[in-house]
Scaffold this motif. Structure first.
Motif, short mmCIF file in Angstrom:
data_model
loop_
_atom_site.label_atom_id
_atom_site.label_comp_id
_atom_site.label_asym_id
_atom_site.label_seq_id
_atom_site.Cartn_x
_atom_site.Cartn_y
_atom_site.Cartn_z
N ASN A 381 10.46 5.43 13.59
CA ASN A 381 9.89 6.74 13.88
C ASN A 381 9.45 6.79 15.33
OD1 ASN A 381 6.75 6.25 14.05
ND2 ASN A 381 7.47 5.07 12.29
N GLY A 382 9.46 8.00 15.87
CA GLY A 382 9.02 8.18 17.26
C GLY A 382 8.70 9.62 17.56
N SER A 383 7.85 9.82 18.55
CA SER A 383 7.52 11.18 19.01
C SER A 383 8.58 11.61 20.01
CB SER A 383 6.15 11.20 19.69
OG SER A 383 5.18 10.61 18.88
N GLY A 384 9.09 12.80 19.79
CA GLY A 384 10.14 13.22 20.70
C GLY A 384 10.00 14.60 21.32
N LEU A 385 8.83 15.09 21.71
CA LEU A 385 7.61 14.38 22.08
C LEU A 385 6.40 15.05 21.44
CD1 LEU A 385 8.40 14.40 25.92
CD2 LEU A 385 8.58 12.38 24.49
N ALA A 386 5.20 14.53 21.77
CA ALA A 386 3.97 15.26 21.45
C ALA A 386 3.95 16.52 22.30
CB ALA A 386 2.76 14.40 21.73
N VAL A 387 4.02 17.68 21.66
CA VAL A 387 4.24 18.93 22.40
C VAL A 387 3.03 19.30 23.25
CG1 VAL A 387 4.69 21.41 22.15
CG2 VAL A 387 5.92 19.75 20.73
N GLY A 388 1.83 19.19 22.68
CA GLY A 388 0.63 19.54 23.45
C GLY A 388 0.48 18.68 24.69
N ARG A 389 0.75 17.40 24.56
CA ARG A 389 0.62 16.51 25.71
C ARG A 389 1.72 16.78 26.74
NH1 ARG A 389 -1.96 10.64 24.01
NH2 ARG A 389 -3.65 11.49 22.72
N THR A 390 2.88 17.22 26.28
CA THR A 390 3.93 17.60 27.22
C THR A 390 3.51 18.83 28.00
OG1 THR A 390 5.56 16.73 25.65
CG2 THR A 390 6.39 18.08 27.46
N LEU A 391 2.89 19.79 27.32
CA LEU A 391 2.37 20.97 28.01
C LEU A 391 1.31 20.57 29.04
CD1 LEU A 391 1.59 24.38 26.44
CD2 LEU A 391 -0.15 23.30 27.86
N VAL A 392 0.45 19.65 28.67
CA VAL A 392 -0.57 19.12 29.59
C VAL A 392 0.10 18.54 30.82
CG1 VAL A 392 -2.22 17.24 29.89
CG2 VAL A 392 -2.37 18.70 27.87
N ALA A 393 1.15 17.72 30.60
CA ALA A 393 1.84 17.07 31.71
C ALA A 393 2.52 18.08 32.63
CB ALA A 393 2.85 16.07 31.17
N ILE A 394 3.08 19.13 32.05
CA ILE A 394 3.71 20.17 32.87
C ILE A 394 2.67 20.89 33.72
CG2 ILE A 394 4.87 22.42 32.75
CD1 ILE A 394 6.43 21.30 30.33
N LEU A 395 1.56 21.26 33.11
CA LEU A 395 0.52 21.94 33.87
C LEU A 395 0.07 21.10 35.07
CD1 LEU A 395 -1.80 23.43 31.09
CD2 LEU A 395 -0.30 24.69 32.63
N GLU A 396 -0.14 19.82 34.86
CA GLU A 396 -0.67 19.00 35.94
C GLU A 396 0.40 18.63 36.98
OE1 GLU A 396 -3.30 15.84 35.00
OE2 GLU A 396 -4.37 16.99 33.44
#
Length: 423
Positions: A381-396
């Motif tokens: 199993n794997g995250s492909g990806l954690a969506v909220g954290r991806t949004l965080v990464a895009i913002l920053e």
């Protein structure tokens, strides 16, 4: 769940594996219980055989007019002894199962030793952190300034560790989920699934959250559990099944809400969206042939990396040490994305090969095409990806000095062509 035969055959290896997890030896207690249970089973079978013989003898004696009282008394005594042995077998089995159910998977040989995240080993990096001409802000500062991230109203309606996203950020979360699903289904052959977000005890036991980690979950009043990740329902789709070898590997992906109590995380990431009670995630699950699970693990990790690469987000891949892996994993890669506002890499995906550990708990096997007997599958199993954290990464990573945020090119078709968020 662990294989009792493997523990009998290599008890010292089993205890060494537990020691790498920071646990005391358990093989002696397990083998004592196993021996006592098997002794009870053996005696029970012997008494049952003799009791059947005596019962037949009663009929023969009666037909000859011979006395049967002594034989009947012996049969009755055997029945009482059998009841004791059945109780012993059940008690010993329950104690043995409880011990085995609470012990984590053993680390693969190539997993580094270590007690916590400080023992993890960097495998590779991709991308270079951007040099900003200004002091980059953290995601919650950007989101609140844009008026699109509301923590106070979320706290009003739900409490701490919740977020309300609005407008373009709400659309970006939806866009990210669709973009990730499209990538995994079209480029990596995963089948999209919409699974239940509520599951029963057997399902949560199968993937290893029960019995040890119930405090990390939310439970409904009717005894169901809110899923902490889509790994739980997706992996259990094959529970109690014998699959054909030709059907392997099975690859599933799902975009779901996830719910975690975050027990023990007081004081950690209290601001922002990094650690929430409710968040969205695209999950990857593979049900694989044991001979191919290592290659499947690398493939799954590559699928998760592809999302970060397409979005232009710098990251590093970490091989987790034995003491930092999850309960069910035998080997785990974490993907850590660069967050300029924190000046740190933070986990955004965890990809694990669980070997046959979950398969034993779920009773999932496959039928080899050219040999007799069924074998346990391997689950991943794997995250492909954690969506909220991806949004965080895009913002920053995509922030501008004027407070606006550039929309990464791959997301623009999912956001009606929007190129930036803000005025």
């Amino acid at each position: 769940m662990h294989d009792l035969k493997a523990i009998r055959d290599a008890a010292a290896d089993f205890d060494r594996g537990l020691a790498r997890r920071g646990l005391a030896p358990h093989s002696a207690r397990i083998l004592d219980l196993d021996a006592a249970r098997r002794a009870a089973q053996t005696e029970l079978q012997e008494i049952q055989t003799k009791r059947n013989e005596l019962s037949r003898g009663i009929g023969i004696a009666k037909s000859k007019g011979e006395p049967v009282e002594a034989i009947m008394a012996e049969v009755a005594a055997m029945k009482d002894r059998m009841a004791v042995l059945e109780g012993d077998e059940r008690r010993l089995g329950e104690e043995l199962d409880a011990i085995l159910a609470a012990l984590p998977n053993l680390p693969a040989p190539e997993v580094p030793d270590g007690a916590d995240e400080h023992g993890n080993v960097e495998v590779r990096r991709w991308g270079s952190p951007r040099n900003f001409a200004f002091a980059p802000k953290q995601h919650f500062e950007l989101g609140e300034a844009l008026g699109l991230m509301d923590f106070s109203r979320a706290a009003k309606v739900a409490g701490a560790r919740f977020t309300v996203l609005k407008g373009a950020l709400a659309r970006m979360e939806r866009a990210l989920g669709a973009f990730m699903l499209d990538t995994h289904t079209t480029e990596f052959g995963y089948t999209e699934v919409i699974p239940p977000a509520l599951v029963n005890d057997a399902t949560v036991f199968g993937t290893g959250q029960l019995p040890k980690f119930s405090e990390d979950l939310f439970r409904t009043t009717d005894g169901r559990w809110l899923i902490p990740t889509a790994e739980v329902p997706l992996t259990n789709l094959t529970a109690d099944e014998i699959l054909d070898e030709a059907a392997l590997p099975l690859r599933w992906t799902a975009f779901t809400p996830c719910f975690r109590s975050e027990a023990g995380s007081a004081g950690r990431d209290t601001r922002g969206m990094i650690r929430q009670h409710q968040f969205s995630k695209v999950e990857l699950v593979s049900i694989a042939h044991p001979d191919h699970s290592e290659a499947e693990h690398e493939r799954m990790t590559s699928a998760a990396e592809t999302i970060l690469q397409k979005l232009g987000l710098p990251y590093r891949v970490m091989l987790l040490c034995a003491g930092d892996m999850g309960f069910t994993a035998r080997k785990t890669y974490d993907l850590e994305v660069w967050l300029p506002g924190q000046q740190a890499y933070r986990e955004i995906s965890s990809c694990s090969n669980c070997g046959e550990f979950q398969a034993r708990r779920m009773k999932t096997r496959f039928r080899p095409a050219e040999s007799k007997g069924n074998r346990n599958v391997h689950t991943l199993n794997g995250s492909g990806l954690a969506v909220g954290r991806t949004l965080v990464a895009i913002l920053e990573n995509y922030q501008r000095e004027d407070g606006t945020v550039e929309v990464p090119a791959p997301l623009r078709p999912y956001m009606g062509g929007l190129e930036k968020i803000g005025l």
